[in-house]
Design an enzyme around this catalytic site. Structure first.
Site, PDB file in Angstrom:
ATOM      1  N   THR A  16       7.543  32.828  53.895  1.00  0.00           N
ATOM      2  CA  THR A  16       8.320  32.211  54.976  1.00  0.00           C
ATOM      3  C   THR A  16       8.366  33.116  56.209  1.00  0.00           C
ATOM      4  OG1 THR A  16       9.692  30.994  53.456  1.00  0.00           O
ATOM      5  CG2 THR A  16      10.745  31.631  55.499  1.00  0.00           C
ATOM      6  N   ARG A  66      11.633  18.679  46.910  1.00  0.00           N
ATOM      7  CA  ARG A  66      12.425  19.918  46.903  1.00  0.00           C
ATOM      8  C   ARG A  66      12.577  20.508  48.320  1.00  0.00           C
ATOM      9  NH1 ARG A  66      11.666  25.528  48.518  1.00  0.00           N
ATOM     10  NH2 ARG A  66      12.856  26.844  47.106  1.00  0.00           N
ATOM     11  N   GLY A  74      14.148  23.933  50.359  1.00  0.00           N
ATOM     12  CA  GLY A  74      14.621  25.303  50.130  1.00  0.00           C
ATOM     13  C   GLY A  74      15.794  25.671  51.022  1.00  0.00           C
ATOM     14  N   ASP A  75      16.036  26.969  51.126  1.00  0.00           N
ATOM     15  CA  ASP A  75      17.190  27.466  51.896  1.00  0.00           C
ATOM     16  C   ASP A  75      16.929  27.521  53.395  1.00  0.00           C
ATOM     17  OD1 ASP A  75      15.250  29.488  51.183  1.00  0.00           O
ATOM     18  OD2 ASP A  75      16.581  30.940  52.145  1.00  0.00           O
ATOM     19  N   THR A 131      14.451  35.054  53.573  1.00  0.00           N
ATOM     20  CA  THR A 131      13.240  34.651  52.863  1.00  0.00           C
ATOM     21  C   THR A 131      13.409  35.043  51.406  1.00  0.00           C
ATOM     22  OG1 THR A 131      10.883  35.010  52.582  1.00  0.00           O
ATOM     23  CG2 THR A 131      12.119  36.830  53.567  1.00  0.00           C
ATOM     24  N   GLY A 132      12.942  34.200  50.525  1.00  0.00           N
ATOM     25  CA  GLY A 132      13.088  34.527  49.115  1.00  0.00           C
ATOM     26  C   GLY A 132      13.210  33.275  48.280  1.00  0.00           C
ATOM     27  N   GLY A 182      14.553  30.353  47.297  1.00  0.00           N
ATOM     28  CA  GLY A 182      15.500  29.507  48.010  1.00  0.00           C
ATOM     29  C   GLY A 182      16.669  28.990  47.189  1.00  0.00           C
TER      30      GLY A 182
HETATM   31  N1  ASP Z   1      12.911  30.731  50.977  1.00  0.00           N
HETATM   32  C1  ASP Z   1      11.755  29.867  50.932  1.00  0.00           C
HETATM   33  C2  ASP Z   1      12.065  28.663  50.092  1.00  0.00           C
HETATM   34  O1  ASP Z   1      12.682  28.818  49.061  1.00  0.00           O
HETATM   35  C3  ASP Z   1      10.548  30.537  50.388  1.00  0.00           C
HETATM   36  C4  ASP Z   1      10.177  31.829  51.057  1.00  0.00           C
HETATM   37  O2  ASP Z   1      11.029  32.532  51.593  1.00  0.00           O
HETATM   38  O3  ASP Z   1       9.005  32.147  51.067  1.00  0.00           O
HETATM   39  O4  ASP Z   1      11.641  27.587  50.434  1.00  0.00           O
END
Ligand code: ASP
Length: 332
Positions: A198, A226, A228-229, A249-250, A252
């Protein structure tokens, strides 16, 4: 005695005022931080060329944001410019280069927030908008809503004249390979090696306004619509003047459950924590639940910090006080 106090008091006041002014002058007038995803990023897995290419891409995005801020532009414009550039770069999981869904397509999420008014715009599950961060901004500035999803968001994009592309425009061989691995069960959809990438940016401008933006393709092999965050205000993205701006980022699902971005800012506002302390504490909570990832934070005082709960995060920061750093591994 009274006379003496009368003479000394103004002196003390002048000294205190002087040092406050000096402290203020020493603080950065503008500040920016960016990320291109966190996860398992280790030196042994990187070639020299790949390492250099990522650093150059991060520096280019940082430079785009810096140019806006140094010219007295807004934090919103700086964040938009940096994120847009990263969306265009196939190395990152946002825009071109977005990961594949289980069905072999791309569904993109993005959000932007203006700390000055706490206006926000977000889009989720869009499939044909070349730059989702521009659409998120349009939602914020040109609609009565905060979050649009799927077909409706696409319709809004076309009504507002944003550039649309076929879904296959986002394709890259590397991301297809990752989907194949997930489908053959070599890794799970949540495997740390492939789930991140992300992009995001946070900034403080010379007018004292904070802004945050995040854009992503989500997670490889995601299904059933789905989300994400990243597009959820308060989870992956948040900005509030006088407090902080955050982009995450992470993993989610965990970032949503912790409400990472809002919690982090609340810790700073209510507990008086520094940006670094608040980032570390909030990510520790994510880790306690079993998640991982990272955040970039710019505080109202201009601090630009990283929080990393992973072995690395593509990242960069710059301030008017002369800071300019891009980094990949956690220990640098
Ligand atoms: N946070 C993002 C998600 O869960 C993924 C990412 O940070 O790469 O969609």
């Amino acid at each position: 005695m009274k006379k003496l106090i009368g003479m000394i008091a103004p002196l003390l006041v002048a000294m205190a005022g002087g040092s406050a002014a000096m402290a203020q002058n020493a603080e950065p007038r503008w500040s920016i931080a960016i990320h291109g995803g966190a996860g398992t990023l280790e030196r042994k897995d990187m070639t020299t060329e790949k390492d250099a290419a990522y650093r150059a891409a991060l520096q280019a995005a940082l430079d785009a944001g810096k140019a806006v801020l140094a010219a007295g532009g807004t934090s919103l414009d700086a964040v938009t410019a940096a994120v847009r550039l990263l969306e265009e770069d196939p190395k990152f999981n946002a825009g071109k280069g977005a990961v594949y869904t289980w069905d072999g397509a791309h569904e993109l999420d993005a959000a932007i927030m203006d700390g000055r008014t706490r206006a926000a715009g977000a889009v989720a599950g869009v499939t044909t908008v070349r730059n989702p961060i521009l659409l998120a901004r349009k939602v914020m500035e040109d609609s009565p809503h905060v979050m649009l999803a799927g077909k409706g968001a696409e319709q809004f994009a076309s009504e507002k004249g944003l550039e649309l592309v076929p879904n296959s425009w986002f394709d890259t061989p590397e991301r297809l390979e990752a989907l194949k691995k997930v489908k053959t069960g070599k890794v799970t959809a949540l495997d740390v090696d492939i789930k991140f990438g992300t992009v995001g940016a946070v900034a403080l401008d010379t007018h004292g306004n904070l802004a945050a933006g995040t854009s992503t393709g989500g997670m490889t092999g995601k299904r059933w619509g789905r989300i994400g965050d990243a597009p959820i205000i308060g989870a992956g993205t948040y900005a509030e003047n006088g407090v902080c701006a955050v982009s995450a980022t992470g993993w989610g699902e965990y970032f949503i459950r912790v409400g990472v971005a809002r919690t982090l800012c609340a810790r700073m506002a209510m507990k008086g924590e520094s940006a670094q302390a608040a980032a570390d504490a909030t990510l520790a909570d994510v880790a306690r639940l079993g998640g991982d990832g990272g955040v970039i934070v710019v505080g109202a005082n201009g601090d630009a910090v990283f929080g990393i709960e992973a072995s690395g995060m593509y990242r960069g920061r710059a301030t008017s006080a002369g800071v300019n750093q891009v980094a990949i591994y956690k220990d640098e």
